[in-house]
Design an enzyme around this catalytic site. Structure first.
Site, PDB file in Angstrom:
ATOM      1  N   GLY A  10      -5.493   6.440   6.004  1.00  0.00           N
ATOM      2  CA  GLY A  10      -5.164   7.538   5.164  1.00  0.00           C
ATOM      3  C   GLY A  10      -5.811   8.899   5.341  1.00  0.00           C
ATOM      4  CG  PHE A  11      -7.357  13.112   3.649  1.00  0.00           C
ATOM      5  CD1 PHE A  11      -7.674  14.064   4.770  1.00  0.00           C
ATOM      6  CD2 PHE A  11      -8.021  13.417   2.646  1.00  0.00           C
ATOM      7  CE1 PHE A  11      -8.524  15.039   4.879  1.00  0.00           C
ATOM      8  CE2 PHE A  11      -8.796  14.589   2.570  1.00  0.00           C
ATOM      9  CZ  PHE A  11      -8.936  15.390   3.621  1.00  0.00           C
ATOM     10  CB  ILE A  12     -11.168   9.705   2.907  1.00  0.00           C
ATOM     11  CG1 ILE A  12     -10.853  10.773   1.904  1.00  0.00           C
ATOM     12  CG2 ILE A  12     -12.697   9.501   2.960  1.00  0.00           C
ATOM     13  CD1 ILE A  12     -11.354  10.545   0.585  1.00  0.00           C
ATOM     14  CG  ASP A  31      -3.288   2.178   5.728  1.00  0.00           C
ATOM     15  OD1 ASP A  31      -4.235   3.203   5.663  1.00  0.00           O
ATOM     16  OD2 ASP A  31      -2.220   2.496   5.224  1.00  0.00           O
ATOM     17  CG  ASN A  32       0.529  -0.204   2.211  1.00  0.00           C
ATOM     18  OD1 ASN A  32      -0.144   0.969   2.455  1.00  0.00           O
ATOM     19  ND2 ASN A  32       0.826  -0.736   1.271  1.00  0.00           N
ATOM     20  N   GLY A  36      -0.667   6.328   3.791  1.00  0.00           N
ATOM     21  CA  GLY A  36      -1.458   6.564   4.764  1.00  0.00           C
ATOM     22  C   GLY A  36      -0.329   6.971   5.958  1.00  0.00           C
ATOM     23  CB  ALA A 117     -12.812   4.834  -2.697  1.00  0.00           C
ATOM     24  CE1 TYR A 149      -6.054   6.695  -8.470  1.00  0.00           C
ATOM     25  CE2 TYR A 149      -6.968   8.794  -9.332  1.00  0.00           C
ATOM     26  CZ  TYR A 149      -6.983   7.604  -8.180  1.00  0.00           C
ATOM     27  OH  TYR A 149      -7.900   7.965  -7.199  1.00  0.00           O
ATOM     28  CE  LYS A 153     -10.024   3.668  -7.129  1.00  0.00           C
ATOM     29  NZ  LYS A 153      -9.869   2.988  -6.139  1.00  0.00           N
TER      30      LYS A 153
END
Ligand code: UDP
Length: 331
Positions: A10-12, A31-32, A36, A117, A149, A153
């Protein structure tokens, strides 16, 4: 150190992978490729300290094998992006809660140092800014799917803290505040890459609501620096939650104008009601500003990039991407 990064494509995650490899660590990515992409990790393939598995988080066998080889796990894999969350709430809740459950189980088995995260979304509609880690949290009604969401989290945070308290697992929670930078996709709603693309293509910048809601944008390289420092200091950061973000607050109207100026664009602003942009009854946060005193006290971290530097980086990146697409089309 051997570090497993879930969501590493992914991005981060891909920015973190690059930094950790450069600093001599060994990195495995799980990662799936849902949000990402393989493109994000292509440059690391063949590196002798890098490996990757394209797999679902809930594949316990794969996760077990990877955790057994890891000293530390950075759990970034999650369903993110307001648009995605509103459109696919079941997937969001299941990915976030069950994924974290599975990661923590594996981490406990092999006593892995774990970073989880989380997100500034958990502060919800709180009005006392800046937000501090010990503040009460104020989520909207469960009939508004955006809040699923934050709730998912938040459950992740409780699971992580419970693993620390009950089993002594060195877990640290990070709450990200609008991390942005080169490589972020606008596909799932993130405002900066969307505005930059629109500005570069001469299209109107789509400002949702009245545009007077505000955010603080943090450069991904600052975020990554914080993650690396936290990873290395379990003795003081285990069992703790940290805000990671910039204190530089800007309204979305002002952001749009700044993007237009920095990109030297002739685009205008187009205001779109939230009900049209997301769904009827959608609720947004008016302000979202972090108090980062706690992480500064713990590891001496503070963000270093200004908004202008961030936007110039993203504009440079998106220009290259657009040029590449034009070249491909003519090839
Ligand atoms: N936003 C916008 N236009 C867009 C995308 C987002 O005006 O094309 C707004 C969005 O409503 C929010 C802010 O920009 O108020 C930040 O949105 P983003 O999805 O990047 O992150 P959020 O802070 O909502 O998690």
């Amino acid at each position: 150190m051997n570090i497993l990064i879930t969501g590493g494509a992914g991005f981060i995650g891909s920015h973190l992978t690059r930094t950790l490899l450069a600093n001599g660590e060994t990195v495995a990515v799980l990662d799936n490729l849902s949000t990402g992409s393989f493109e994000n990790i292509r440059e690391f393939v063949g590196h002798k300290r890098f490996s990757f598995a394209i797999e679902e988080l809930n594949n316990e066998l794969v996760l077990d094998r990877l955790a057994s080889q890891a000293d530390a796990i950075v759990h970034l894999a999650a369903a993110v992006g307001v648009q995605l969350v509103v459109e696919r709430p079941t997937e969001t809740i299941e990915t976030n809660v069950m994924g974290t459950h599975t990661v923590l189980k594996a981490a406990r088995r092999y006593r892995c140092r774990t970073l989880l995260a989380s997100t500034s979304e958990v502060y919800g509609k709180g009005v006392r800014t800046p937000f501090s880690e010990e503040d009460d949290l104020l989520l909207g009604a469960s009939s508004r799917s955006r809040w699923s969401y934050a709730a998912s989290k938040l459950l992740d945070e409780f699971l992580g803290l419970a693993a620390y308290r009950e089993y002594g697992l060195p877990v640290t929670i990070t709450r990200f505040f609008n991390t942005v930078g080169p490589g972020q996709t606008g596909r799932y709603g993130m405002v900066v890459p969307r505005f930059v693309r629109q500005a570069l293509q001469g299209e109107p910048l789509t400002v949702y609501g009245d545009g007077e809601q505000s955010r603080c944008f943090c450069h991904v390289s600052d975020t990554v620096r914080a993650l690396e420092a936290l990873l290395n200091r379990p003795e003081i950061t285990a069992g703790e939650i940290y805000n990671i973000g910039s204190g530089d607050e800007i309204t979305i109207n002002a952001l749009a104008q700044t993007v237009i100026d920095r990109a030297d664009s002739a685009s205008s602003l187009r205001h779109i009601p939230y009900s049209e942009a997301y769904a009827p009854g959608f609720e947004d946060m008016r302000r979202r500003v972090p108090n980062t005193a706690k992480i500064e006290r713990a590891i001496g971290w503070r963000p270093t990039h200004t908004l202008e530097q961030i936007l110039d980086d993203v504009i440079g990146y998106e220009r290259t991407q657009l040029l590449g697409a034009v070249r491909d089309a003519h090839a």
